[in-house]
Structures are given as structure tokens and as C-alpha cells.
Write a protein that holds these residues in place. Structure first.
Motif, PDB file in Angstrom:
ATOM      1  N   UNK A  58       0.853  -1.184   0.000  1.00 39.31           N
ATOM      2  CA  UNK A  58       0.000   0.000   0.000  1.00 39.31           C
ATOM      3  C   UNK A  58       0.887   1.231   0.000  1.00 39.31           C
ATOM      4  N   UNK A  59       0.544   2.220  -0.834  1.00 44.35           N
ATOM      5  CA  UNK A  59       1.257   3.498  -0.821  1.00 44.35           C
ATOM      6  C   UNK A  59       0.250   4.629  -0.944  1.00 44.35           C
ATOM      7  N   UNK A  60       0.443   5.680  -0.151  1.00 39.02           N
ATOM      8  CA  UNK A  60      -0.478   6.813  -0.164  1.00 39.02           C
ATOM      9  C   UNK A  60       0.087   7.976   0.626  1.00 39.02           C
ATOM     10  N   UNK A  61      -0.507   9.163   0.392  1.00 45.28           N
ATOM     11  CA  UNK A  61      -0.280  10.334   1.227  1.00 45.28           C
ATOM     12  C   UNK A  61      -1.566  10.599   1.998  1.00 45.28           C
ATOM     13  N   UNK A  62      -1.438  11.101   3.237  1.00 44.62           N
ATOM     14  CA  UNK A  62      -2.620  11.279   4.081  1.00 44.62           C
ATOM     15  C   UNK A  62      -2.589  12.620   4.785  1.00 44.62           C
ATOM     16  N   UNK A  63      -3.786  13.055   5.185  1.00 42.59           N
ATOM     17  CA  UNK A  63      -3.967  14.147   6.132  1.00 42.59           C
ATOM     18  C   UNK A  63      -5.185  13.780   6.961  1.00 42.59           C
TER      19      UNK A  63
ATOM     20  N   UNK B  87       4.170  -4.390   2.880  1.00 41.19           N
ATOM     21  CA  UNK B  87       4.852  -3.098   2.887  1.00 41.19           C
ATOM     22  C   UNK B  87       3.848  -1.971   2.781  1.00 41.19           C
ATOM     23  N   UNK B  88       3.973  -0.980   3.648  1.00 41.74           N
ATOM     24  CA  UNK B  88       3.182   0.237   3.555  1.00 41.74           C
ATOM     25  C   UNK B  88       4.151   1.415   3.461  1.00 41.74           C
ATOM     26  N   UNK B  89       3.950   2.244   2.433  1.00 43.47           N
ATOM     27  CA  UNK B  89       4.728   3.467   2.254  1.00 43.47           C
ATOM     28  C   UNK B  89       3.763   4.640   2.337  1.00 43.47           C
ATOM     29  N   UNK B  90       4.001   5.534   3.302  1.00 44.55           N
ATOM     30  CA  UNK B  90       3.008   6.563   3.599  1.00 44.55           C
ATOM     31  C   UNK B  90       3.696   7.881   3.925  1.00 44.55           C
ATOM     32  N   UNK B  91       3.049   8.986   3.518  1.00 45.80           N
ATOM     33  CA  UNK B  91       3.562  10.316   3.800  1.00 45.80           C
ATOM     34  C   UNK B  91       2.405  11.222   4.209  1.00 45.80           C
TER      35      UNK B  91
ATOM     36  N   UNK C 189       8.007 -10.002   9.253  1.00 39.53           N
ATOM     37  CA  UNK C 189       8.891  -9.631   8.146  1.00 39.53           C
ATOM     38  C   UNK C 189       8.270  -8.565   7.249  1.00 39.53           C
ATOM     39  N   UNK C 190       7.601  -7.591   7.863  1.00 35.65           N
ATOM     40  CA  UNK C 190       6.955  -6.513   7.120  1.00 35.65           C
ATOM     41  C   UNK C 190       7.738  -5.211   7.265  1.00 35.65           C
ATOM     42  N   UNK C 191       7.344  -4.223   6.432  1.00 35.80           N
ATOM     43  CA  UNK C 191       8.059  -2.950   6.399  1.00 35.80           C
ATOM     44  C   UNK C 191       7.072  -1.794   6.404  1.00 35.80           C
ATOM     45  N   UNK C 192       7.317  -0.822   7.261  1.00 36.16           N
ATOM     46  CA  UNK C 192       6.553   0.418   7.270  1.00 36.16           C
ATOM     47  C   UNK C 192       7.499   1.572   6.949  1.00 36.16           C
ATOM     48  N   UNK C 193       7.307   2.181   5.789  1.00 36.21           N
ATOM     49  CA  UNK C 193       8.093   3.336   5.381  1.00 36.21           C
ATOM     50  C   UNK C 193       7.281   4.597   5.674  1.00 36.21           C
ATOM     51  N   UNK C 194       7.494   5.157   6.844  1.00 31.03           N
ATOM     52  CA  UNK C 194       6.696   6.308   7.277  1.00 31.03           C
ATOM     53  C   UNK C 194       7.577   7.463   7.729  1.00 31.03           C
ATOM     54  N   UNK C 195       8.793   7.543   7.211  1.00 33.69           N
ATOM     55  CA  UNK C 195       9.674   8.637   7.614  1.00 33.69           C
ATOM     56  C   UNK C 195       9.160   9.990   7.129  1.00 33.69           C
TER      57      UNK C 195
ATOM     58  N   UNK D 201      10.758  -7.392  11.441  1.00 35.11           N
ATOM     59  CA  UNK D 201      10.166  -6.299  10.673  1.00 35.11           C
ATOM     60  C   UNK D 201      10.961  -5.014  10.886  1.00 35.11           C
ATOM     61  N   UNK D 202      10.620  -3.988  10.095  1.00 36.21           N
ATOM     62  CA  UNK D 202      11.309  -2.709  10.229  1.00 36.21           C
ATOM     63  C   UNK D 202      10.334  -1.566  10.016  1.00 36.21           C
ATOM     64  N   UNK D 203      10.649  -0.429  10.647  1.00 39.66           N
ATOM     65  CA  UNK D 203       9.805   0.751  10.511  1.00 39.66           C
ATOM     66  C   UNK D 203      10.656   2.009  10.561  1.00 39.66           C
ATOM     67  N   UNK D 204      10.365   2.947   9.666  1.00 44.64           N
ATOM     68  CA  UNK D 204      10.945   4.280   9.691  1.00 44.64           C
ATOM     69  C   UNK D 204       9.832   5.247  10.070  1.00 44.64           C
ATOM     70  N   UNK D 205      10.035   6.037  11.141  1.00 48.20           N
ATOM     71  CA  UNK D 205       8.950   6.786  11.754  1.00 48.20           C
ATOM     72  C   UNK D 205       9.354   8.219  12.036  1.00 48.20           C
ATOM     73  N   UNK D 206       8.329   9.073  12.262  1.00 47.37           N
ATOM     74  CA  UNK D 206       8.565  10.460  12.635  1.00 47.37           C
ATOM     75  C   UNK D 206       7.404  10.941  13.492  1.00 47.37           C
TER      76      UNK D 206
END
Length: 271
Positions: free
Chosen positions: A156-161, A174-178, A191-197, A212-217
Motif C-alpha cells: 500500500x502506498x499513499x499520502x494522508x492528512x 509493505x506500507x509506504x506513507x507520507x 517480516x513486514x516494512x513500514x516506510x513512514x519517515x 520487521x522494520x519501521x521508519x517513523x517520525x
């Protein structure tokens, strides 16, 4: 959320190489729908246009069997149960183009399906479910609450507000989100990935487990990592961190750090 993609379980896929020309067919419905559910190897594109028919592009064989139905407010697209797709060309050439009706708020894909949503989505609540090697891509979603569930190699990939954001990422997904959210909850496992930096959360609670791994802010964050997993987080105010089972938490920023637990050859450190 009603499981709008369960209807699609599913076509048994057998593959052999061959080529066949594709043709197009129009599908018209007067029924209203707020959800899209796709099952099987079908590419669905929600377009910027707001008028016109749904257009299906596929081989003649696929056109003769592909099913489009509006039931209980959901546009469901799938193959009949037990149908066998015998050519690889049939798989990659089944495409459905949908005009945007301005009311969509639920998206479900299963079984190598793909949904691409080009217009921006605005709704009170938005739900995204992606399973079994499927992919969902949304340009931007603005809502009070957004729920994302990716399982079984879903992407899944998306931008949110939004005000509230819930993310469940499991089974090699894998989820890539901004974007930005007030309150974020994330569960990443198997073994999943969250790209949320590039997603900034005012408040964040995250659990990362099972390799698993996650990049967060976030401004304020509570992060728990276990089972040979890792989390990288940029924080500005406060971080409460826990690491166990050969896991790692790396943080950056001038936040106050509270280490709740650090055991089993794990590491919590500043970048």
C-alpha cells in the motif's frame, strides 16, 4: 469494514505463454457505491474523470467471464469462482477504468489485484485492505480517520492528512506513507516494512516485531520493538522506547528519551 474483497476468493491461476489481442467493453451502472473490491489478477484504475462508463480492457475470453457487480454499496470486480486463467497475457491485460464518483471511501484488493486511485479522496472515514500479493496506490486521502490493513505480501502506498491513523502491516507486507496525522497507531509484524519517515505524527504508538522494520517520525512517540526487528524514528519532544530479542531502536532529534526496556542483545541509541 465489510470485507469487500472476500467475495473474490478466487480464481485458480494456471499460466502458459501465449498472446491475444485485447478489446474494450463498456459497463454502465446506475447504482451508487462507496467501495471498490477487486479479487484476482485485475488492474483497476480510478480516473480523474467524473462522467462516462466503466471501461474494461482485456482479451475476449476474459471479457466474457469477468464479473462487475454493485452489491451493498460496493463495486465488486472478480472472476467466477474456480475460473482458470490459462495465459499470462490474460493476467496482465485485464484492466478496468472507473470514473471517480466523488463518494469512494473503502478499497479492497486480494489475489494479485491492483487498485490505483488517481484523484484525491476526501471522506469522513477511509478504509484500505490489501491482501495476497495485491497492491493499492492512492494519491492523497484526507479524512478524520484512516485505517490501513496490509497482509500476505500486500503493498500500500499513499499520502494522508487525518486526525486518526491506524496501520496494521503483517505477513511480509509493505506500507509506504507520507503526510501528517494527529494520532497514529502502527502494528508491524511478520517480516513486514513500514516506510513512514515522511509521515509526521503528533502522537505515535508503534509495535514492530518478527524481523520487521519501521521508519517513523513524531513529536511524542512510544515504540516497542522485538524479535530481531528495527525502528528508526525522528522525534522532537519525547520518546519512550523498548527493545527486546536482538532488536534495535535508532532515534534522532532533540527529544527526551525514556528507555523502558532494553534486553536480549538489543540496542537503543541515538543516530
Amino acid at each position: 469494514m465489510k470485507k469487500i474483497w472476500i467475495l473474490a476468493l478466487l480464481a485458480v491461476v494456471a499460466i502458459s505463454a501465449s498472446a491475444e489481442n485485447t478489446v474494450m467493453k463498456a459497463f454502465k451502472t446506475d447504482k451508487e457505491y462507496t467501495a471498490i473490491g477487486v479479487g484476482g489478477p485485475i488492474n483497476v484504475i480510478v480516473e480523474e474523470r467524473t462522467e462516462g462508463n466503466i471501461i474494461i480492457r482485456a482479451t475476449e475470453k476474459i471479457l466474457s467471464v469477468i464479473e462487475l457487480k454493485v452489491e451493498d454499496g460496493s463495486l465488486n470486480i472478480s472472476f467466477p469462482k474456480g475460473f482458470e486463467v490459462k495465459r499470462w497475457s490474460d493476467l496482465v491485460q485485464a484492466e478496468v477504468y472507473i470514473p471517480y464518483n466523488g463518494k469512494l471511501r473503502e478499497f479492497g484488493a486480494v489475489g494479485c489485484a491492483r487498485i490505483e486511485v488517481k484523484p484525491q479522496i476526501t471522506a469522513k472515514d477511509v478504509e484500505v485492505e490489501c491482501a495476497a500479493a495485491s497492491r493499492i496506490e492512492l494519491t492523497k486521502v484526507t479524512a478524520d480517520k484512516i485505517s490501513i490493513d496490509a497482509v500476505g505480501a500486500g503493498k500500500v502506498s499513499l499520502a494522508v492528512e487525518c486526525t486518526s491513523l491506524e496501520m496494521d502491516v503483517t505477513g511480509a507486507s509493505t506500507v509506504t506513507i507520507s503526510g501528517k496525522a494527529t494520532k497514529c497507531e502502527a502494528d508491524v509484524a511478520g517480516a513486514s516494512t513500514l516506510n513512514a519517515e515522511n509521515l509526521h505524527c503528533s502522537q505515535l504508538e508503534a509495535e514492530v516485531a518478527g524481523a520487521s522494520s519501521a521508519d517513523l517520525s513524531a513529536d511524542m512517540a512510544e515504540v516497542e520493538v522485538s524479535g530481531a526487528s528495527s525502528a528508526d524514528i525522528a522525534c522532537t519532544t519525547q520518546l519512550t522506547a523498548s527493545a527486546a530479542g536482538a532488536s534495535t531502536v535508532r532515534y534522532s532529534g532533540d527529544c527526551q528519551v525514556n528507555i523502558r526496556n532494553n534486553s536480549g542483545a538489543s540496542t537503543i541509541k541515538k543516530k
